[in-house]
Design a protein around this motif. Structure first.
Motif, mmCIF file in Angstrom:
data_model
loop_
_atom_site.group_PDB
_atom_site.id
_atom_site.type_symbol
_atom_site.label_atom_id
_atom_site.label_comp_id
_atom_site.label_asym_id
_atom_site.label_seq_id
_atom_site.Cartn_x
_atom_site.Cartn_y
_atom_site.Cartn_z
ATOM 1 N N LYS A 296 35.681 82.189 1.795
ATOM 2 C CA LYS A 296 34.603 81.777 2.704
ATOM 3 C C LYS A 296 34.820 82.428 4.071
ATOM 4 N N ILE B 19 33.540 82.440 7.920
ATOM 5 C CA ILE B 19 32.761 81.665 8.887
ATOM 6 C C ILE B 19 32.594 82.479 10.162
ATOM 7 N N LEU C 12 23.008 87.908 10.923
ATOM 8 C CA LEU C 12 22.507 86.985 9.907
ATOM 9 C C LEU C 12 21.670 87.736 8.874
ATOM 10 N N SER D 267 23.867 89.970 6.766
ATOM 11 C CA SER D 267 24.688 89.252 5.779
ATOM 12 C C SER D 267 23.830 88.868 4.581
ATOM 13 N N ASN E 102 26.511 82.259 -0.521
ATOM 14 C CA ASN E 102 26.866 81.220 0.450
ATOM 15 C C ASN E 102 28.319 81.383 0.895
ATOM 16 N N ARG E 103 28.772 82.657 0.936
ATOM 17 C CA ARG E 103 30.161 82.920 1.306
ATOM 18 C C ARG E 103 30.308 83.382 2.751
ATOM 19 N N LEU F 196 29.019 82.234 6.396
ATOM 20 C CA LEU F 196 28.311 81.099 6.991
ATOM 21 C C LEU F 196 28.314 81.168 8.515
ATOM 22 N N PHE F 197 27.211 80.740 9.093
ATOM 23 C CA PHE F 197 27.074 80.721 10.549
ATOM 24 C C PHE F 197 27.094 79.291 11.052
ATOM 25 N N THR F 198 27.841 79.040 12.121
ATOM 26 C CA THR F 198 27.903 77.668 12.636
ATOM 27 C C THR F 198 26.984 77.458 13.824
#
Lengths: 398, 445
Positions: free
Chosen positions: B297, B299, B311, B314, B321-322, B324-326
């Motif tokens: 994963k 992040i 984004l 990616s 779903n590997r 991910l943006f926070t």
């Protein structure tokens, strides 16, 4: 004779919370219960309850001559029960009049047809069971999510016992010189096809309150005159069907009450029934009224009722949409193997097409429609929440 | 000893590493007996007289205008945050200054301080270099102008031995204060325009940076890497540069125990998503690693002007779903994400120092840091790789994923190492610098 076939789509998705990576593993609901409740109760107040009441009055007033059809998604029924049970009761009352047809679709308003045939068939069967349970109604007409249709769908629906008709969009590139006023057959001639007359449908659904529109304001008399005009087309006593298909939320929600939409609808059936060669029928009745050899139409590529393009581009065009939906369907087999009902339910709630619609980046006037329907700031935000939900779902799978 | 300190960021007014560094420095200086009057870009015209260590969190506040201060003292606040909101610290200062006013201001200061016969030609040139370039209609420029106009009052009304200004935004204020008071000026380079822009950048900012460094008595550089840049790009005399590395001190209430989010190896980027930080290299690395370890994963924590581009890319790389943006994370969320990470990557194109990797290492997260950074000078238990060498970064991550025991060992060693890199040491060097400047000042007067 020209029969007006009204079909209204009733749907509410489960909108996602503003999920963050840090929420993963919290085992809390991924969905925004507060927002979903708020939307359901608001739409119940502005649309479902007043429109149902109006339609019930009209059905009583015209003693069986005014007829309509609904397709109600499983996610809408569930949210009626959770947040506005009186709405479900009012739909049940409508169905009890015998003047309402209930249409079949996927329980979760999903795009499963395009990605997972087994899942599609399961969702179709779940929806049929739900309609039996809630309305005592056995569905015979099918509409796929967003009127998405292609030849392959008619094969699957034909093989599913009991369905005789499919509703889809009257797309110009398929119809060409033909009129959407006739009932057609699918490419293998074993299913009845009804095509939306998009111009007149959209006059109500999209243009009704638009003051820039030259025809504004639209009165029921004017609208009925246009319909009357259609019967002048050469049709050798063949029965015509004017398929007016639209979102039910058109009434009171997309077109507000002060636009006069309710007055329009209230006067419209009377205006129609004044004229002896005009009437109403339900989708399944078109089978018995089609008094001619129905031409067969082939849809090699998918069509839909969305945007100018009337294709799949509202849901699966850009990279975000494709990565999101492919990742979701890539998880379905594992979710099913796991045998956890709650997780399967969550995956299915994520399969609702609205999630991908929110990620749409098409601009021009369609972009505005997408923005209007989205609970998020941007397509990118919608994508972030969805992908985070999928990471959470996969983590819960173990 | 008392310092008049100008800085653009200080918690809770913070957007990046500058605020973190100032907090660490000021806190350690206070513990060593230095008094500091801190001036921030607040909405109200206030300063913060900091006298003891705990003041960095409570930020005692004084209005420069006694009448306003009297009114302020009668206000009741439920807590520190409410008081800070009252003086407008949670927002950037709102600038209403007009071009006409700033021109008038320059004319006035020129008359007052810069036209006397005592002013040297060189001094005049530097002042001109600053004033001519502190021009522009952008929000930030206007805020800097307003901050500079205010510095005039602070410089005249407060009493201090040394002036300390952090980064170009406050150099004009530092220069002005020095001119008014004749007290020694220290400028502190946390980043130059070359680092921030990842290219040539804004000419006006270069000029202001140059003027500030030239006019200062001493220049603190946060690393050897930055000192090189100052010498080569700004042609600054080596004798006035002091290298004082940043540090990281864990606060007592921090919880560094692991708290996994994902079962699979978790790799973290934490910082502004902007060209300088190399987020695009991180994405390239992720793509390569995921081909070998599809369950890992990645992040990407933070926000920035490249978020959308990253984004979209990616998604086009089909990283499922590997990746991910926070979005923006607050302090406690940063703590949570560090506790959940196994590997931290800093792929900065140019990083004058880089406190974030120290923080990651303090949490026992195995770190891969760009060779083009100052932090690489102070740590040994981390992988140092050229930011552009995405293949080597990917291989390193693969190796760490395949050998979790090695990964854990390096993470642990890094934690032990970072615990020795404390702000006290940096503060002590700064204190010595202050002392020598003060004695020089006394001798020359």
């Amino acid at each position: 004779m020209l029969n007006i076939v009204f079909y209204f789509q009733v749907h509410q998705p489960y909108r996602l919370r503003h999920l963050n990576v840090l929420d993963i593993g919290s085992n809390e609901s991924m969905f925004d219960e507060k927002l979903n409740k708020f939307v359901m109760q608001k739409v119940a107040r502005t649309c479902y309850l007043p429109t149902n009441k109006l339609l019930l009055d009209l059905i009583h007033r015209f003693e069986g001559r005014f007829k309509i059809a609904f397709s109600i998604t499983g996610t809408a029924i569930e949210q009626f029960k959770l947040y506005a049970p009186e709405v479900l009761e009012s739909f049940q009352k409508l169905v009890q009049t015998g003047c309402v047809e209930i249409i079949g679709e996927t329980y979760y308003h999903s795009l499963s047809l395009l990605y997972d045939t087994n899942e599609f068939l399961e969702q179709v069967s779940m929806h049929r069971d739900l309609m039996q349970k809630e309305f005592g109604y056995y569905t015979e007409t099918f509409r796929n999510t967003e009127l998405i249709y292609q030849d392959k769908l008619s094969d699957l629906i034909y093989e599913t016992e009991g369905f005789k008709s499919i509703i889809t969009e009257g797309v110009d590139r398929i119809l060409q010189w033909r009129s959407p006023l006739f009932a057609y057959k699918n490419y293998s001639k074993n299913i009845n096809l009804l095509l939306k007359y998009y111009k007149l449908s959209d006059d109500i659904a999209f243009r009704f309150s638009n003051r820039e529109w030259p025809e504004y304001p639209l009165t029921s008399q004017k609208f009925t005159n246009w319909i009357d005009h259609l019967t002048l087309e050469e049709h050798n006593n063949r029965n015509l069907f004017l398929n007016l298909f639209m979102d039910y939320e058109t009434f009171g929600e997309h077109q507000w009450a002060d636009s006069g939409i309710f007055d329009f609808m209230s006067a419209f059936p009377g205006e129609v029934l004044k004229r002896s060669h005009l009437g109403f029928c339900t989708p399944k009745e078109t089978l018995q009224f089609a008094n001619y050899q129905q031409e067969s139409l082939s849809f090699p590529d998918p069509v839909s009722w969305a945007d100018e393009e009337r294709d799949l581009s509202a849901w699966v065009e850009n990279d975000m949409q494709k990565n999101a939906i492919e990742t979701l369907y890539g998880l379905f087999d594992r979710v099913k193997q796991k045998g956890d009902e709650h997780l399967l339910k969550t995956a299915r709630m994520l399969s609702t097409s609205d999630h991908f619609y929110y990620m749409c980046t098409k601009y021009f006037q369609d972009g505005d429609v997408h923005k209007y329907f989205s609970p998020y700031d941007s397509p990118d935000q919608a994508y972030i929440y969805f992908i985070t939900a999928l990471a959470d779902l996969e983590e819960r799978l173990g | 000893m008392k310092i008049l300190m100008f800085t653009w960021e200080f918690p809770p007014l913070i957007s990046g590493g500058l605020g973190m560094a100032c907090y660490g420095i000021v806190k350690a200086l206070l513990s060593q007996g230095i008094n500091i009057d801190l001036v921030l870009p607040t909405k109200e015209m206030v300063y913060f007289p900091l006298r003891q260590e705990s003041d960095v969190d409570t930020l005692p506040t004084v209005f420069l205008d006694p009448v306003q201060h009297k009114e302020f003292s009668t206000q009741k606040f439920s807590g520190v945050r409410e008081r800070l909101e009252y003086i407008g610290i949670s927002h950037r200062p709102e600038s209403y200054i007009q071009m006409g006013e700033i021109t008038q201001f320059y004319q006035n200061v020129n008359k007052e301080y810069w036209t006397s016969e005592l002013v040297t030609h060189e001094e005049k040139e530097l002042w001109e270099e600053m004033t001519v370039n502190l021009i522009g209609d952008e929000d930030l420029m206007k805020k800097v102008q307003e901050y500079t106009v205010r510095a005039d009052s602070f410089a005249r009304k407060l009493d201090y031995d040394i002036i300390h200004a952090h980064d170009w935004l406050t150099y004009p204020s530092g220069m002005l204060a020095k001119k008014i008071s004749q007290k020694p000026l220290v400028v502190h380079i946390h980043a130059t325009e070359f680092d921030r822009a990842g290219g040539p950048g804004d000419e006006r900012v270069h000029k202001i940076e140059h003027a500030g460094m030239m006019y200062a008595d001493r220049i603190i550089s946060v690393s050897q890497y930055t000192a090189q840049m100052i010498m080569s790009r700004y042609r600054i005399d080596t004798g006035r540069i002091r290298i004082i590395h940043n540090a990281f001190t864990l606060s007592d209430d921090m919880n560094i125990s692991k708290l996994r989010i994902f079962k699979a190896p978790t790799i973290l980027f934490l910082g502004r998503i902007t060209l300088q930080k190399g987020p695009d290299y991180y994405l390239d690395v992720a793509e390569r690693v995921l081909k070998v370890h599809p369950d890992a994963k990645f992040i990407m924590a933070g926000t920035g002007d490249m978020s959308r581009k990253l984004l979209r890319r990616s998604a086009s790389l089909k990283l499922r779903n590997r990746f991910l943006f926070t979005g923006f994370l607050n302090r406690s969320q940063v703590e949570s994400i560090l506790r959940a990470a196994d590997i931290y990557v800093l792929p900065s194109v140019s990083e004058p120092f880089g406190i974030a990797p120290l923080e990651a290492m303090a949490y026992g997260v195995t770190s891969i840091i760009s060779k083009q950074s100052g932090v690489a000078e102070v740590v040994n238990h981390a992988f140092k790789i050229d930011f552009w060498d995405v293949d080597l970064m990917a291989e390193t991550i693969n190796h760490l994923i395949e050998n979790p025991a090695i990964c854990a060992k390096i993470g642990h060693d890094g934690m032990v190492e970072v615990n020795r890199i404390q702000w006290d040491e940096a503060a002590e060097k700064i204190r010595h610098l202050y002392a020598s400047l003060a004695s020089e000042y006394i001798k020359s007067n």
